[in-house]
Scaffold this motif. Structure first.
Motif, PDB file in Angstrom:
ATOM      1  N   PHE A  30       0.828  -1.163  -0.053  1.00  0.00           N
ATOM      2  CA  PHE A  30       0.170   0.033  -0.079  1.00  0.00           C
ATOM      3  C   PHE A  30       0.698   1.312   0.137  1.00  0.00           C
ATOM      4  CE2 PHE A  30      -3.358  -2.813   1.980  1.00  0.00           C
ATOM      5  CZ  PHE A  30      -4.116  -2.501   1.126  1.00  0.00           C
ATOM      6  N   GLY A  31       0.529   2.184  -0.647  1.00  0.00           N
ATOM      7  CA  GLY A  31       1.210   3.388  -0.733  1.00  0.00           C
ATOM      8  C   GLY A  31       0.312   4.456  -1.259  1.00  0.00           C
ATOM      9  N   PRO A  32       0.973   5.786  -1.178  1.00  0.00           N
ATOM     10  CA  PRO A  32      -0.165   6.878  -1.495  1.00  0.00           C
ATOM     11  C   PRO A  32      -0.105   7.017  -2.983  1.00  0.00           C
ATOM     12  CG  PRO A  32       2.365   7.740  -0.934  1.00  0.00           C
ATOM     13  CD  PRO A  32       2.319   6.227  -0.757  1.00  0.00           C
ATOM     14  N   ARG A  33      -1.132   7.690  -3.355  1.00  0.00           N
ATOM     15  CA  ARG A  33      -1.523   7.531  -4.907  1.00  0.00           C
ATOM     16  C   ARG A  33      -0.894   8.846  -5.671  1.00  0.00           C
ATOM     17  NH1 ARG A  33      -3.846   5.710  -9.131  1.00  0.00           N
ATOM     18  NH2 ARG A  33      -5.156   7.145 -10.537  1.00  0.00           N
ATOM     19  N   ALA A  34      -0.162   8.736  -6.502  1.00  0.00           N
ATOM     20  CA  ALA A  34       0.857   9.917  -6.999  1.00  0.00           C
ATOM     21  C   ALA A  34      -0.202  10.796  -7.447  1.00  0.00           C
ATOM     22  CB  ALA A  34       1.553   9.173  -8.205  1.00  0.00           C
ATOM     23  N   GLY A  35       0.333  12.075  -7.247  1.00  0.00           N
ATOM     24  CA  GLY A  35      -0.483  13.376  -8.038  1.00  0.00           C
ATOM     25  C   GLY A  35      -1.556  13.702  -6.920  1.00  0.00           C
ATOM     26  N   VAL A  36      -1.820  12.895  -5.883  1.00  0.00           N
ATOM     27  CA  VAL A  36      -3.109  13.473  -5.029  1.00  0.00           C
ATOM     28  C   VAL A  36      -2.238  14.337  -3.553  1.00  0.00           C
ATOM     29  CG1 VAL A  36      -4.840  12.830  -3.233  1.00  0.00           C
ATOM     30  CG2 VAL A  36      -4.246  11.621  -5.543  1.00  0.00           C
ATOM     31  N   ARG A  37      -2.656  15.371  -3.703  1.00  0.00           N
ATOM     32  CA  ARG A  37      -1.930  16.377  -2.304  1.00  0.00           C
ATOM     33  C   ARG A  37      -2.920  16.231  -1.234  1.00  0.00           C
ATOM     34  NH1 ARG A  37       2.105  20.164  -4.054  1.00  0.00           N
ATOM     35  NH2 ARG A  37       1.593  21.066  -2.036  1.00  0.00           N
ATOM     36  N   SER A  38      -2.580  16.233  -0.007  1.00  0.00           N
ATOM     37  CA  SER A  38      -3.154  16.025   1.066  1.00  0.00           C
ATOM     38  C   SER A  38      -3.020  17.096   1.967  1.00  0.00           C
ATOM     39  CB  SER A  38      -3.115  14.634   1.716  1.00  0.00           C
ATOM     40  OG  SER A  38      -2.095  14.334   1.860  1.00  0.00           O
ATOM     41  N   GLN A  39      -3.772  17.278   2.967  1.00  0.00           N
ATOM     42  CA  GLN A  39      -3.449  18.201   3.993  1.00  0.00           C
ATOM     43  C   GLN A  39      -3.456  17.654   5.396  1.00  0.00           C
ATOM     44  OE1 GLN A  39      -5.117  22.113   3.673  1.00  0.00           O
ATOM     45  NE2 GLN A  39      -4.152  22.783   5.627  1.00  0.00           N
ATOM     46  N   LEU A  40      -2.585  17.774   6.393  1.00  0.00           N
ATOM     47  CA  LEU A  40      -2.791  17.228   7.559  1.00  0.00           C
ATOM     48  C   LEU A  40      -2.808  18.490   8.441  1.00  0.00           C
ATOM     49  CD1 LEU A  40      -2.483  14.929   9.692  1.00  0.00           C
ATOM     50  CD2 LEU A  40      -0.133  14.984   9.460  1.00  0.00           C
ATOM     51  N   LYS A  41      -3.793  18.349   9.495  1.00  0.00           N
ATOM     52  CA  LYS A  41      -3.661  19.277  10.756  1.00  0.00           C
ATOM     53  C   LYS A  41      -3.845  18.418  12.029  1.00  0.00           C
ATOM     54  CE  LYS A  41      -6.374  22.366   7.955  1.00  0.00           C
ATOM     55  NZ  LYS A  41      -7.695  23.220   7.739  1.00  0.00           N
ATOM     56  N   CYS A  42      -2.672  18.743  12.924  1.00  0.00           N
ATOM     57  CA  CYS A  42      -3.045  17.999  14.320  1.00  0.00           C
ATOM     58  C   CYS A  42      -3.395  18.994  15.380  1.00  0.00           C
ATOM     59  CB  CYS A  42      -1.406  17.799  14.419  1.00  0.00           C
ATOM     60  SG  CYS A  42      -0.985  16.108  13.478  1.00  0.00           S
ATOM     61  N   ARG A  43      -4.342  19.036  15.780  1.00  0.00           N
ATOM     62  CA  ARG A  43      -4.542  19.890  16.793  1.00  0.00           C
ATOM     63  C   ARG A  43      -4.695  19.360  18.360  1.00  0.00           C
ATOM     64  NH1 ARG A  43      -8.423  21.712  12.462  1.00  0.00           N
ATOM     65  NH2 ARG A  43      -7.380  23.463  11.699  1.00  0.00           N
TER      66      ARG A  43
END
Length: 96
Positions: A30-43
């Motif tokens: 399993f790996g990330p999909r190329a070209g898909v940008r994600s955003q992570l927010k830790c609160r």
């Protein structure tokens, strides 16, 4: 973070439950999909006195790539601790 990894693992389990089979001898993973940008927010964080952890995964795409025939998923995810969202991921992706 480990909290992000928990969200990602939930998405991996979804793919496995949908019938995706990986063979480590063939180098499958399993790996990330190329070209898909994600955003992570830790609160926040999980503390010793935290009572309940919950994950919410909102799947936007669950498909098979026309060219590579790889199964992939794109989803928004949240981890809640005692009812408060402490991790939010927009457009998290995984493919097999």
């Amino acid at each position: 973070t480990l909290m992000y990894e928990c969200c990602l693992q939930a998405l991996r389990v979804l793919l496995l439950r949908r019938g995706v089979i990986l063979d480590a001898r063939r180098g499958d993973y399993f790996g990330p999909r190329a070209g898909v940008r994600s955003q992570l927010k830790c609160r926040g964080q999980v503390l010793q006195d935290s009572v309940q952890c919950r994950w919410e995964i909102d799947v936007q795409t669950l498909a098979i790539d026309d060219v590579t025939q790889e199964v992939y998923a794109i989803a928004d995810a949240r981890m809640l601790v005692d009812g408060k969202a402490i991790v939010e991921v927009e457009r998290m992706s995984v493919q097999a």
